[in-house]
Design an enzyme around this catalytic site. Structure first.
Site, short mmCIF file in Angstrom:
data_model
loop_
_atom_site.label_atom_id
_atom_site.label_comp_id
_atom_site.label_asym_id
_atom_site.label_seq_id
_atom_site.Cartn_x
_atom_site.Cartn_y
_atom_site.Cartn_z
N SER A 195 92.10 -5.99 6.19
CA SER A 195 90.81 -5.30 6.08
C SER A 195 90.73 -4.38 4.86
O SER A 195 91.69 -3.69 4.51
CB SER A 195 90.59 -4.48 7.34
OG SER A 195 89.47 -3.65 7.17
N LEU A 196 89.54 -4.35 4.24
CA LEU A 196 89.30 -3.42 3.12
C LEU A 196 88.69 -2.10 3.62
O LEU A 196 88.46 -1.19 2.83
CB LEU A 196 88.36 -4.06 2.09
CG LEU A 196 88.95 -5.20 1.25
CD1 LEU A 196 87.85 -5.89 0.44
CD2 LEU A 196 90.04 -4.68 0.31
N SER A 197 88.43 -2.00 4.92
CA SER A 197 87.79 -0.80 5.46
C SER A 197 88.60 0.48 5.23
O SER A 197 88.03 1.52 4.88
CB SER A 197 87.46 -0.96 6.94
OG SER A 197 86.44 -1.92 7.08
N THR A 205 85.49 -5.23 14.52
CA THR A 205 85.32 -6.52 13.85
C THR A 205 85.63 -7.66 14.81
O THR A 205 85.87 -7.42 16.01
CB THR A 205 86.15 -6.58 12.54
OG1 THR A 205 85.77 -7.76 11.82
CG2 THR A 205 87.65 -6.57 12.77
N LYS A 223 82.92 -7.80 18.58
CA LYS A 223 81.61 -7.18 18.30
C LYS A 223 80.63 -7.27 19.47
O LYS A 223 79.72 -6.46 19.57
CB LYS A 223 80.98 -7.82 17.06
CG LYS A 223 81.69 -7.45 15.76
CD LYS A 223 80.93 -7.99 14.57
CE LYS A 223 81.74 -7.82 13.30
NZ LYS A 223 80.97 -8.12 12.09
N ARG A 264 72.16 -26.14 16.74
CA ARG A 264 72.52 -24.71 16.72
C ARG A 264 71.43 -23.88 16.04
O ARG A 264 71.15 -22.76 16.43
CB ARG A 264 73.84 -24.52 15.96
CG ARG A 264 74.98 -24.10 16.83
CD ARG A 264 76.22 -23.86 16.01
NE ARG A 264 76.78 -22.56 16.26
CZ ARG A 264 77.80 -22.06 15.57
NH1 ARG A 264 78.34 -22.74 14.58
NH2 ARG A 264 78.27 -20.88 15.87
P1 ATR Z 1 80.26 -16.62 11.12
O1 ATR Z 1 80.47 -15.67 12.26
O2 ATR Z 1 80.94 -16.21 9.83
O3 ATR Z 1 78.82 -16.93 10.91
P2 ATR Z 1 80.70 -19.08 12.59
O4 ATR Z 1 79.96 -18.50 13.75
O5 ATR Z 1 81.96 -19.81 12.83
O6 ATR Z 1 81.04 -17.97 11.51
O7 ATR Z 1 79.68 -20.04 11.80
C1 ATR Z 1 80.04 -20.81 10.72
C2 ATR Z 1 78.80 -21.46 10.10
O8 ATR Z 1 79.20 -22.19 8.94
C3 ATR Z 1 78.09 -22.45 11.00
O9 ATR Z 1 76.71 -22.41 10.69
C4 ATR Z 1 78.70 -23.79 10.55
O10 ATR Z 1 77.88 -24.90 10.79
P3 ATR Z 1 77.96 -25.71 12.20
O11 ATR Z 1 77.17 -24.91 13.20
O12 ATR Z 1 77.36 -27.02 11.93
O13 ATR Z 1 79.43 -25.79 12.56
C5 ATR Z 1 78.78 -23.56 9.07
N1 ATR Z 1 79.74 -24.40 8.36
C6 ATR Z 1 81.09 -24.36 8.43
N2 ATR Z 1 81.65 -25.23 7.57
C7 ATR Z 1 80.61 -25.84 6.92
C8 ATR Z 1 80.52 -26.86 5.91
N3 ATR Z 1 81.61 -27.41 5.37
N4 ATR Z 1 79.29 -27.22 5.47
C9 ATR Z 1 78.18 -26.66 6.01
N5 ATR Z 1 78.19 -25.71 6.97
C10 ATR Z 1 79.39 -25.32 7.43
#
Ligand code: ATR
Length: 283
Positions: free
Chosen positions: A18-20, A65, A69, A158
């Site tokens: 973490s950078l916090s 974090t 959360k 989603r």
């Molecule tokens: P965060 O909390 O950082 O938003 P997350 O909840 O795991 O992380 O969400 C990751 C997001 O990146 C999702 O929208 C995921 O798309 P999917 O719902 O289809 O899984 C998207 N994502 C991850 N890898 C990707 C890729 N290679 N190309 C496009 N979207 C990607």
């Protein structure tokens, strides 16, 4: 540190990169505040006890974090209304009888957007991704009066779910679609906020959308990724003459917003810039 040093801290898992601590210890030092900031790695089952114990010890403020959360919301005496709607809290402020929760990830991004001159109110914006970060950002944009939010995700289902949820609070503002359907967006220029993990280290060649035609729609691009500091998405925006920003300022400003809540101070731009350059060096 001495007998009067106050403690603030981060809980999460993992926390060791973490950078916090750099953000908060620098702010405290420069502003003459006798506070020390450290991190604690906390297991899911121990979140409530950690928060209760921190309160008993007189901890002034906490950051939270991933993955805590949402779970931490059960352990608070009060929650800021926008954080409650988003369903995620990253900052706890000491109050009477317990901590009050806020979401400064969002106020941080809000400040970054304002400083970059990126208008949301009354405008249409594009958000790429539909995960946890996108969720908070979609709420922010809706709350700031965006006229339309094009929410694009690899998994269209989603995006649909998230759109339904945000729209239940704000009316029909979010339009969900699949990433590959971007050509359905009316031709124009839009701020684009990139929240997918495509391009995140070590997948540094990754791009959420490859097609150049998409980047013609970008008026300004904000990637929430800061490692690498210049992502493929940012390079594409620049190739299409749109300014592009990484996620480091968002991270800095979420910390600054937390610090300001804990101490009732205002952190000036020059100090913020100094901390930002320390963060860049630390990466
Ligand atoms: P965060 O909390 O950082 O938003 P997350 O909840 O795991 O992380 O969400 C990751 C997001 O990146 C999702 O929208 C995921 O798309 P999917 O719902 O289809 O899984 C998207 N994502 C991850 N890898 C990707 C890729 N290679 N190309 C496009 N979207 C990607």
């Amino acid at each position: 540190m001495d007998a009067k040093t106050e403690l603030c801290c981060l809980i999460g898992r993992p926390v060791e990169h973490s950078l916090s601590p750099l953000i908060h210890n620098t702010l405290a030092q420069r502003m003459g505040i006798n506070m020390a900031y450290t991190t604690f790695c906390v297991e899911d089952a121990d979140v409530a006890e950690a928060v209760k114990g921190a309160y008993a010890l007189g901890v002034r403020g906490m950051n939270v974090t991933v993955p805590h959360k949402r779970a931490v919301m059960e352990c608070l005496t009060d929650i800021d209304p926008l954080a409650a709607k988003i369903g995620a809290v990253n900052t706890l402020v000491r109050a009477e009888g317990g901590f009050k929760g806020y979401n400064t990830d969002i106020t941080g991004l809000d400040r970054e957007l304002r400083e970059a001159g990126i208008e949301i109110g009354g405008r249409s914006v594009i958000i790429l991704g539909a995960g946890g970060a996108s969720r908070a950002i979609a709420y922010l944009c809706a709350d700031r009066g965006a006229d339309r939010i094009w929410l694009l995700n690899r998994t269209a289902e989603r995006a649909k779910e998230l759109a339904g949820e945000v729209n239940s609070h704000f009316g029909d503002v979010v339009v969900p679609m699949s990433l590959k359907d971007y050509s359905e967006i009316p031709v124009g220029k839009y701020p684009v906020i990139q929240t997918t993990s495509a391009g995140l280290y070590p997948d540094t060649d990754g791009l959420p959308i490859e097609d150049d035609a998409f980047y013609e729609l970008v008026s300004a691009g904000v990637d929430i990724i800061f490692n690498p500091p210049v992502t493929g998405f940012m390079k594409k925006c620049a190739e299409h003459n749109a300014p592009a920003y990484n996620g480091l300022k968002m991270l800095l400003y979420q910390g600054i917003a937390a610090f300001e809540l804990w101490y009732g101070v205002t952190v000036e731009r020059t100090l913020a810039d100094e901390v930002l350059s320390l963060m860049e060096k630390a990466l």
